[in-house]
Each structure stands twice: as C-alpha cells, then as structure tokens.
Design an enzyme around this catalytic site. Structure first.
Site, mmCIF file in Angstrom:
data_model
loop_
_atom_site.group_PDB
_atom_site.id
_atom_site.type_symbol
_atom_site.label_atom_id
_atom_site.label_comp_id
_atom_site.label_asym_id
_atom_site.label_seq_id
_atom_site.Cartn_x
_atom_site.Cartn_y
_atom_site.Cartn_z
ATOM 1 N N LYS A 76 89.357 -0.249 10.516
ATOM 2 C CA LYS A 76 89.603 0.161 9.128
ATOM 3 C C LYS A 76 88.259 0.209 8.409
ATOM 4 O O LYS A 76 87.396 -0.657 8.635
ATOM 5 C CB LYS A 76 90.534 -0.876 8.471
ATOM 6 C CG LYS A 76 90.965 -0.528 7.055
ATOM 7 C CD LYS A 76 91.998 -1.530 6.551
ATOM 8 C CE LYS A 76 92.519 -1.183 5.163
ATOM 9 N NZ LYS A 76 93.549 -2.131 4.692
ATOM 10 N N SER A 151 97.719 -0.248 2.903
ATOM 11 C CA SER A 151 96.521 0.559 2.860
ATOM 12 C C SER A 151 95.908 0.870 4.217
ATOM 13 O O SER A 151 95.040 1.741 4.295
ATOM 14 C CB SER A 151 95.466 -0.138 1.993
ATOM 15 O OG SER A 151 95.099 -1.383 2.565
ATOM 16 N N SER A 175 99.362 -4.720 3.792
ATOM 17 C CA SER A 175 98.668 -3.509 4.265
ATOM 18 C C SER A 175 98.526 -3.353 5.765
ATOM 19 O O SER A 175 98.095 -2.302 6.220
ATOM 20 C CB SER A 175 97.283 -3.422 3.635
ATOM 21 O OG SER A 175 97.404 -2.854 2.365
HETATM 22 N N1 GLN Z 1 100.122 -2.384 -1.421
HETATM 23 C C1 GLN Z 1 99.477 -3.591 -1.851
HETATM 24 C C2 GLN Z 1 98.464 -3.290 -2.932
HETATM 25 O O1 GLN Z 1 98.312 -2.187 -3.265
HETATM 26 C C3 GLN Z 1 98.855 -4.298 -0.696
HETATM 27 C C4 GLN Z 1 97.530 -3.812 -0.323
HETATM 28 C C5 GLN Z 1 96.901 -4.589 0.771
HETATM 29 O O2 GLN Z 1 97.551 -5.402 1.426
HETATM 30 N N2 GLN Z 1 95.613 -4.388 0.920
HETATM 31 O O3 GLN Z 1 97.817 -4.150 -3.437
#
Ligand code: GLN
Length: 480
Positions: A76, A151, A175
């Site tokens: 990532k 994400s 994410s």
């Molecule tokens: N969807 C969540 C957010 O937008 C989690 C994101 C993540 O785990 N990095 O914060």
C-alpha cells in the site's frame, strides 16, 4: 504459470524449479500491464522487481530459501519504500521519494519477497471506497462499475485480480477488512502493537496497524510472521510471541453479538448464517455475547481518528517535504496555499472536524467523550471474551457499492464502518474471510479475537477455507 496462485503454491513452484523467480516476476508484471484499467497500482517498480527476482533466484539455487523468497508482493502506498515514490495517494506527497524503508517493507525484503510496486488507496487512508485517491478510483475486479472498498482498495483489488500474490495494507477503522470483503480476499488487521508502524505514514496513530491481504488465511499468516515483532523504532510496538498460525484449530466457542445484525440485508444475513453452520459442522460451538456500546463506535472513531489526523497532518506545511505552492506572499500564506492545493476535500474535512474536536471549549464534549466511549467498547470486548474465544460478525453492511454512489454523502460513507470500527477502538485483531456471494459480489465475515489472539483467527480461518471454496473463486478476466 497459473494465474491466482497463492503464496504456498508459488513457493512449491519455485522450489521445484517449475519456474524461476524472474519468470514469475515477468508474469506478474505482464498481468499488471494487462489490467491497468483497474488502477490498482500507483507505482510499478520494473527495474527493482527484476533485480530482486534475480537475487531470489540466487538464494533458491543455494537452497537458502524462506517462505517468501521470490514471492511477488505489493505495498500500500503509505509504506515508505527507499528510492520509490510513497505518495499516500495524495497530491501533497506526489513528489515524495522515501529515504528509508518502513519496517514492514524492510522485513519483507529481508524475507526475500519481491516488491512489485505500490498500490492505490484512499488519500492518506481516509475513505471506504478508494475514490478519494489523487490518482483516481480503483475498480473492483468483480464488477468494474463498483468500488473495491477502502482505504486499501488497490491492495485488495490487486490480490483479487491476481496481480500480486499478496499485498500489505493498513487498517485504522476497517481499511484492510472492508476491501478484503468487497474483493473476496482474506485480510487481517493485527492487534495494535503487533506490527511496527515505523515508516507507515500516520493517519491516526493510536489506531493505525499494518497487515496482510492475501488469497488465504494461511498466506496471511505467512506474511504476518514475516512482518510482526517488536521494533524499537515504534514507541507502541509490543513485545509478543510470534503468531503460531499454522497449527490445528481447537474446538472454539464463537460469540455472536446481537448488536451486529440490525442493519444487515437479508441476503447478507443468509450468507453469514451459512458460514455459521459450516463452522458448527466443524465442531465449533456458538454462544450469544453482548457488545452494548457498539452503536457508538463509529461516532467515537471519527472523532478520535479525525483529531489524531489533524495533528499528524500538520507536518505537511510545504517547507520540509511534500507539495509546496509555486508562489506565496508570506510564510503563513505558503502554509495556507500549499495545504489548500495539496490536500483533497475528504482530508480537509477530517483536518477541520478533528481540529474542532480538539479545540478549547469542545475538547470535553467531543474528544474526551469519544475516549470514554472507546474505553467502554474495549471493556465490552474484554467481558465478551470471558464467554467466547472469538467473535463472528459481518464485515460491512453491504457488498461493494457503485462508484459515485456514496461519495457525495460523507455520513453515509462513514456508516460503512459500523462493523469494523469497534475492534479498531479496542485494539483487537480481526480477520476478514470470504464466505459467499450476494448476487455477483463477494461477501466477507469478520472474526474478532482477543488481544494477540491472531493464531486462533488464522487457524480457524484456514480450517474454514479447507472446507469451503469461496476464497478460490476469481473474477472473470478471460484468462481462466
Ligand atoms: N473508512 C475509515 C475511514 O475513512 C477507515 C479508514 C482506515 O481504516 N484507514 O477513516
């Protein structure tokens, strides 16, 4: 070479001389090239891949082989990679060449894995759909009109499309797990502190945790074993025994929390009910558990994550590194213009709301209250784990939704995280496993374990995958 081979299969192919690491690397590079429309990658490291693969071949020739020698993986794009762009999918960092490797990257390199490149993601890991990336949205390989989740959407879609044997991701509030569920792959968020955060660009430091996305629970365990362990460069790194994730699962008591099923569609409920029956047939026993503060988790998460993000992102000021405005009238104006140009609208929203939650007069009402809720949620889990060894829940309230469906409504988007944020707030490990389909789209189940209980999750996951074939279904791509 077979597309979609898992790490264990590639290992035996390499060790038996069916193909070399270099041939394997070229095979994956050509698959990536053929699937550029998915937009899974921000950077593909052509030269580095071949050099690393040649080194792996030398190691294999000398029989100096670890589980990951020559295995093509991708990171990532928030893991710092020496000499390679590390953009966090932001305009702010689209000129940032990391001067060092993140601990996760370093450990995987030392384990002999071949880094194909860097995967697309939501900007600064903020999002649930991979639509906030400066480099454009990622498409779900199961249905290109749908999101891959976020994400870590590029990582999940890359594994699902057979563009990498496994990928790293990060999970702050879901994410790794939610994109794994949306793309039909296996994703593990480790216990907070299990995997070093050194060199992983910070979003919300008390929640961020790196982990694997892979085809199987067994592969996820192999990656975890390579990246886990104490690191003096991360002040919250834990000293814990390595995860024994390749042993037989004992019969477990699996908790079902009543609070997790309210907002679930009937087709997802049916898929999860079948997963429950399969686990029961394997000799596991189900017990009801209560997690009474679940419905406050997402609100608390967004206050805490936003607050931490607002301080973490203050370092992007256009002076030391990252995007700098072409012209500015004063130092303050340089900060303003650089940040206005460098950050996308979701990141700005988090900085604004996070700053508000920390400001004088609001701190007690928002940030402190959210921390109190966090404590209650953690206690709920500790109580539940007196009754159950692991907990089974959905990962997300739906399967992958369409691109542009939720992006205009941040609150609805945030509600996607209702089943993943509680384990994040409690710092618990959680595994997302493919367990069926709703229509054409994959569905995942979440297994949450007690702190440092990854072994129970992964061994149970492997047992489930020996019994089912959801994890070996692949999106149609014309090559199988
Ligand atoms: N969807 C969540 C957010 O937008 C989690 C994101 C993540 O785990 N990095 O914060």
């Amino acid at each position: 070479m077979i597309p979609y081979a898992n790490v264990a299969q590639l290992r035996s192919g390499l060790d038996n001389g069916e193909f070399s690491a270099e041939e394997l690397a070229y095979f994956y590079l050509s698959r990536i090239e053929a699937a550029t429309d998915l937009n899974c990658f921000i950077t593909v490291d052509q030269e580095g891949v071949i050099a690393a693969a040649k080194n792996a071949d030398k190691a294999i020739a000398k029989k100096n082989v670890g589980p990951l020698t020559g295995i093509p993986i991708a990171h990532k794009d928030l893991f710092c990679t020496k000499g390679l762009l590390t953009s966090c999918a932001s305009h702010m960092l689209n000129n940032f060449i990391a001067p060092y490797d993140a601990t996760v990257v370093d450990r995987l390199r030392k384990a002999g894995a071949v880094t194909l490149g860097k995967t697309n993601m939501d900007e600064f890991a903020m999002g649930s759909s991979n639509e906030t990336s400066f480099y454009g949205a990622v498409k779900n390989p199961w249905d290109r009109t749908r999101v891959p989740g976020g994400s870590s959407g590029g990582s999940a879609a890359a594994v699902a499309a057979g563009l990498a044997a496994a990928c790293t991701g990060s999970d702050t509030g879901g994410s790794i797990r939610q994109p794994a569920s949306f793309c039909g792959v296996t994703g593990l968020k480790p216990t907070y502190g299990r995997v070093s955060r050194y060199g992983m660009i910070a979003f919300a430091s008390s929640l961020d945790q790196g982990g694997p996305l892979a085809s199987t629970a067994s592969d996820a365990g192999t990656i975890l074993n390579a990246i886990e362990g104490y690191d003096p460069n991360d002040s919250t790194s834990a000293i814990a025994e390595a995860t024994d994730c390749h042993s037989v699962s004992p019969a477990l008591k699996i908790g079902i929390p009543s609070q997790y099923w309210n907002d679930l569609s009937s087709s997802l409920t049916k898929v999860l009910e079948e997963a429950r029956l399969t686990l029961e047939s394997l000799g596991h026993q189900f017990v009801p558990v209560e997690l009474p503060h679940t419905n406050a988790a997402t609100a608390a998460y967004y206050v805490i994550a936003g607050a931490e993000a607002s301080t973490n992102l203050s370092r992007y000021d256009g002076v030391r590194y990252g995007h700098r405005a072409a012209s500015a009238e004063s130092l303050e104006n340089l900060y303003q213009v650089s940040r206005s140009e460098g950050f996308g609208s979701e990141v700005k929203r988090r900085i604004l709301t996070g700053t508000y939650a920390l400001s004088v007069g609001y701190y007690e009402a928002y940030y402190l209250k959210a921390q109190q809720i966090r404590r209650l949620i953690r206690q709920d889990f500790l109580d539940a784990f007196l009754e159950a060894d692991v907990i089974l829940t959905p990962v997300a309230p739906s399967t992958a939704f369409k691109r542009n469906e939720l992006i205009e409504d941040p609150i609805v988007m945030y509600q996607q995280d209702i089943y993943t944020t509680p384990a994040s707030l409690a710092g618990l490990p959680a595994l997302s496993l493919p367990c069926g389909f709703s229509g054409q789209m994959p569905v995942g189940m979440q297994l949450i374990g007690p702190h440092f209980g990854e072994a129970s999750l992964l061994n149970l996951g492997r047992e489930y995958q020996n019994e089912t074939d959801w994890h070996v279904r692949h999106p149609e791509s014309g090559d199988d």
